[in-house]
Write an enzyme that holds these catalytic residues in place. Structure first.
Site, short mmCIF file in Angstrom:
data_model
loop_
_atom_site.label_atom_id
_atom_site.label_comp_id
_atom_site.label_asym_id
_atom_site.label_seq_id
_atom_site.Cartn_x
_atom_site.Cartn_y
_atom_site.Cartn_z
N THR A 89 -14.21 88.88 58.94
CA THR A 89 -14.95 87.76 59.56
C THR A 89 -15.83 88.34 60.67
O THR A 89 -16.93 88.80 60.39
CB THR A 89 -14.01 86.66 60.12
OG1 THR A 89 -13.07 87.27 61.00
CG2 THR A 89 -13.31 85.93 59.00
N LYS A 93 -7.86 92.93 58.13
CA LYS A 93 -8.99 92.37 58.87
C LYS A 93 -8.42 91.71 60.12
O LYS A 93 -7.26 91.29 60.15
CB LYS A 93 -9.79 91.36 58.03
CG LYS A 93 -9.13 90.06 57.72
CD LYS A 93 -9.19 88.89 58.66
CE LYS A 93 -10.38 88.71 59.52
NZ LYS A 93 -10.15 87.49 60.40
N THR A 115 -2.81 87.74 64.40
CA THR A 115 -3.99 87.02 63.92
C THR A 115 -4.82 87.80 62.95
O THR A 115 -5.98 88.12 63.20
CB THR A 115 -4.91 86.68 65.09
OG1 THR A 115 -4.09 86.37 66.18
CG2 THR A 115 -5.77 85.50 64.75
N GLU A 122 -12.69 92.07 69.44
CA GLU A 122 -13.98 91.46 69.74
C GLU A 122 -14.51 91.96 71.09
O GLU A 122 -13.91 91.71 72.12
CB GLU A 122 -13.87 89.93 69.69
CG GLU A 122 -13.76 89.46 68.25
CD GLU A 122 -13.52 87.98 68.10
OE1 GLU A 122 -13.69 87.49 66.97
OE2 GLU A 122 -13.15 87.32 69.08
N ASN A 143 -17.59 84.88 71.04
CA ASN A 143 -16.77 83.68 70.90
C ASN A 143 -17.38 82.40 71.43
O ASN A 143 -16.95 81.31 71.08
CB ASN A 143 -15.40 83.93 71.53
CG ASN A 143 -14.58 84.79 70.62
OD1 ASN A 143 -14.36 84.42 69.47
ND2 ASN A 143 -14.20 85.96 71.09
#
Lengths: 434, 434
Positions: free
Chosen positions: B182, B208, B219, B306, B429
C-alpha cells in the site's frame, strides 16, 4: 506558529491579546513575584514565587510517571500542614539529577526560608515569624537530566522576595503565568468567582503545558488559588474530582512528564461555613466553579498543544463502563494516524474505527455509531447511507472537531480532548534542546 | 522520500535496486500470479494469488484489534485442513463494510473455486479435482470503511488464474511482493535455506506494512512458504515463537491494523522426518531459519516505516520480568517525543527516562544505566560522568540508532525495533486517502 519561549510580556502583540484572557483578581493573603535567573540566557522570567503571608491550606496531585523530578519526593517527604511559599522554576526539570538535584533543593529551601523570614521580620518589626523549610514547596519544568542550576536560582531569591506584591491585576497574573512557560506559546489563566453569603469567593488558576501532555496530570503544572477557607482534606477531594474530567481528560502526544503537578491553595480569608463538607451547598457551588476553571485551563493546554492547529473532542457514550469509555476515547485521541488525518482535514473515519478496536475493548460493530460533527459516518456495521464526503471535508476545515462514538452497550460516558498532529510538533520536538 | 504506490516493477530504478534483495527461489507445489484490477486507477498490480496444486498445511496469526476485516472471521469460520489457494487484495481493507463486505467474500470464494477447478480439470484432463470454497483463504489491506470493490476483483479472477506460474525467480517474487503493497515504498522479501539430510529446504517470505504498525502482528501482511513437510499444528507453534521477537517486536506508530495477518504454508514437498516435533534436530534447524526470516522481514517493515529516516533498536536488559522489559521497550519506542528527538538527531536521553517511567513499571533510578550506541548517558541516578554531547550528536547522525536500558533488577530482556517520527509521516498520513 513559531516557538516563543521569550517572556510573553515582551511580545509586542501581548497587549492586543489581552482581551483573550479573563480578568484574574487579587487573592487576599497571596503575594506573588517573578524574575529572570537567566536560565534561558535571554532575560525572560523563569522563576515565580507565591507567598502566603498567613499560610495556606493546600492539596496537590502529582505525576504517575515512575521516574520523577527530585522535587516531587522532596515535597512529599516533608509533612506540611500549612504552606507559606511555592517556588517554581522553568527550563530545568530537576529530574535524573541525582545527589546534585536533591542537594539543590535543600540549598534553595534553606535560602528561601531565610530570605522570607527576613522579609517578615522587617514587615512586622519585632514579631519575627520564622518561615521554616517544611513550610515551602517547589515545582519545576523543563529539560530532564541536565545539572540543576541551583546557584543561578539561589542568587536571585533575595530580589524575587523583594518584588513580592500583594496587589495583582490581570496583567500581573499574565506575567506570573508567563514565567512558568516552556514551549507554551501563550500563558494559561482562568478565573471563577461565586457569591457565598455576602462574600465574594474568588478562584484564580494558572497552568503551563504544551508537549508531554497525557492523562494522569497531563504533563503540566497548574496552580490554583482561592480565598475561600477550605481545609486541606476537602481541597484534595475537590481537586481530585475536578482533575478527573479536565487535566486527566487531555492528551497532546500520549507522553507523560516526570514533573506533573496540580496544586490548590486556600488563603483562608473568607469563611464559607462551619465544618463544611461535600454535602454543603456552598461547597457544591465552589466545586462547580473549580471544575469549570480546571476544564478551562485544560482546554487552553490543548489549544496550545505543540504544533496544534485543531482542537478535537472525543466523546464516547453508552459504554458498558467508565473505564471502557475512557480506554476507547484515549485510544482514538492518542492515535498518530487519527491525529495526522485530522491535520490533513481528512474525514478518514476508518482510522477512528481502528482506534476503537485497538483499545482492546470489546465492541459490537453492528451497534456502533460514529459521528463527526453532526454527520453520522458509520452505523449498522458499515458506512452511513447519508455519508457525504463533500460536507464532511468542509466540516474538517473547522478549528474545532467533535467525534462521537456511540457504543450502545451501556450508560457510561467519557469525553477527552486532544489536538491534531502537525509538522510543527515535529519541528518543536526535533529541536527542543537547542 | 515520496510515496510510491505505483507498481515497484514500473519504477525505473527497480533493476538497479535488485541487488538489495535476497534471491528467493521456486517452492515446489506453489504457483503464483499477480494482476491489476485497477483498484488504484493507475494500472499497478493489486491482486496476488498463491495456489498450492497439491494443497498446503498452514498456520495463521491475525490481528488482536477488536474491529477486524470481514476476511478474518470468514477465514476462521471455515474449518480448513488443507489450503489450496490464498487471494490477497490491496487498496481496500474490507473492514467496516457490513453485509456488502461479507457477501463479497462469498462471491469471490465461489468464483475463485470455480475458475481454479476449471484450470485443474484442463490440466489433468479428466481427473477434475474440485477446489472447494473452504480450501481458500483471503487477505486484504488498504482503506477501512469503503465499499469493497468485489466486481472489479471478480472480473480479473480468470486471467489471474490463467497467469499462475510454477517457475518463480527472484524477479517474479519481487513482482508478487510488490502487488501486496500500500504505502510501502519497496517490496519486502526474505529467503532462508537449510540442508536437512540430502534435501534442500527453502523458506520464502514476503511482507507488506509501513503505517499502522504496532506489536501484536504489526499491522501488516506476511506470507511465508516452505517446501518442508510440517504439519499445521507444528507450523502454528513455530510461527508463534518466530513472531514473538520479530513481527511482535516492531512499532512504527503504535497504531494497530484491523487486517494484520501472518501465515505460513507448507507445500509438503520435502520430508524432514517422521512424526516430527519441536525436539527434532531438523525442526530446530528449521525454527532458527524461520526466526531469522521473520526478523529480517520485520526489520524491512521498520526500515520502510512511513517517513522513517532512522532504524532504532531499543534493548531493555536485566528486567525483573519479560513483561516488564517489553512494556518499557514499547513505552520508549512509541513515545512521539523520543521519536521526534531521534528525527532531530538530538541525544535527548531525558525523554528516554520519561519513556521508561511512563511505562508504569517500577524501576530503580539509581541502578538504571542508559546507553545510546556505545555511550553511557546516564547512571547512578544522573547524567554519566563520561557524557560527551559532541560525540553523541555525531552518533545520532547515523542511520541506525541503538538504545540500551539496563535496569539491573533481574535477568529478563526484550529487544524492539522502531523508526523515527518525521515530517514525511505526517505528509503521508494527512493525505492518505487522496
Amino acid at each position: 506558529m513559531t516557538i516563543n519561549i521569550k517572556n510573553f510580556l515582551n511580545d509586542k502583540t501581548t497587549l492586543s491579546k489581552m482581551g483573550e484572557f479573563q480578568s484574574l483578581k487579587q487573592i487576599e493573603g497571596l503575594e506573588m513575584s517573578s524574575i529572570s535567573a537567566d536560565l534561558y540566557s535571554d532575560g525572560r522570567d523563569d522563576l515565580a514565587l507565591f507567598y502566603f503571608s498567613k499560610g495556606a491550606n493546600y492539596a496537590t496531585l502529582t505525576t504517575s510517571n515512575s521516574i520523577t523530578s527530585e522535587f516531587i519526593p522532596w515535597n512529599n517527604n516533608s509533612h506540611k500542614k500549612i504552606i507559606k511559599g511555592l517556588l517554581v522554576n522553568t527550563k530545568n526539570a530537576n529530574t535524573f539529577t541525582g545527589k546534585q538535584g536533591k542537594e539543590s533543593i535543600d540549598i534553595l529551601a534553606k535560602n528561601l526560608s531565610r530570605v522570607l523570614t527576613l522579609k517578615e521580620s522587617k514587615n512586622k518589626k519585632g514579631t519575627s515569624e520564622t518561615i521554616k523549610i517544611k513550610d515551602l514547596i517547589f515545582a519545576s519544568t523543563g529539560v530532564i537530566g541536565e545539572e540543576f542550576p541551583v546557584d543561578k536560582i539561589r542568587e536571585r531569591l533575595p530580589e524575587l522576595v523583594e518584588r513580592l506584591r500583594k496587589e495583582h491585576n490581570k496583567m500581573y497574573w499574565i506575567k506570573l503565568a508567563s514565567a512558568i512557560m516552556t514551549t507554551d506559546t501563550k500563558p494559561k489563566l482562568a478565573y471563577e468567582e461565586i457569591i457565598i453569603g455576602d462574600e465574594l469567593v474568588k478562584i484564580c488558576g494558572i497552568a503551563k503545558g504544551s508537549g508531554m501532555i497525557a492523562p494522569n496530570l497531563a504533563t503540566m503544572l497548574s496552580f490554583i488559588f482561592t480565598n475561600a477557607d477550605i481545609n486541606s482534606n476537602l481541597l484534595k477531594t475537590l481537586l481530585k474530582r475536578a482533575v478527573a474530567n479536565s487535566f486527566n481528560a487531555i492528551t497532546v502526544d500520549s507522553d507523560q512528564s516526570t514533573n506533573d503537578m496540580v496544586s490548590i491553595f486556600s488563603t483562608r480569608s473568607i469563611k464559607i461555613g462551619q465544618n463544611i463538607s461535600l454535602n454543603d451547598k456552598a461547597v457544591q457551588k465552589f466545586e462547580i466553579a473549580l471544575k469549570k476553571l480546571c476544564l478551562n485551563l485544560a482546554k487552553q493546554v490543548i489549544v496550545d498543544g505543540e504544533g496544534a492547529k485543531k482542537f478535537v473532542t472525543i466523546n464516547v457514550i453508552n459504554a458498558k463502563s467508565l473505564g471502557s469509555a475512557k480506554n476507547i476515547a484515549f485510544s482514538i485521541a492518542n492515535s498518530p494516524l487519527v491525529k495526522t488525518a485530522i491535520a490533513g482535514q481528512d474525514p478518514n473515519w476508518g482510522r477512528i474505527a481502528m482506534g476503537i478496536g485497538k483499545s482492546g475493548e470489546i465492541v459490537d460493530q453492528k451497534k456502533l455509531k460514529i459521528r463527526i460533527g453532526n454527520f453520522i459516518v458509520a452505523e449498522n456495521g458499515k458506512i452511513s447511507e447519508t455519508y457525504d464526503e463533500k460536507k464532511l471535508k468542509e466540516y474538517m476545515e473547522w478549528g474545532s472537531i467533535e467525534i462521537e462514538i456511540n457504543l450502545k452497550l451501556g450508560n457510561d460516558a467519557f469525553k477527552c480532548y486532544t489536538c491534531d498532529f502537525t509538522h510543527d510538533y515535529i519541528d518543536i520536538n526535533a529541536d527542543y534542546r537547542n
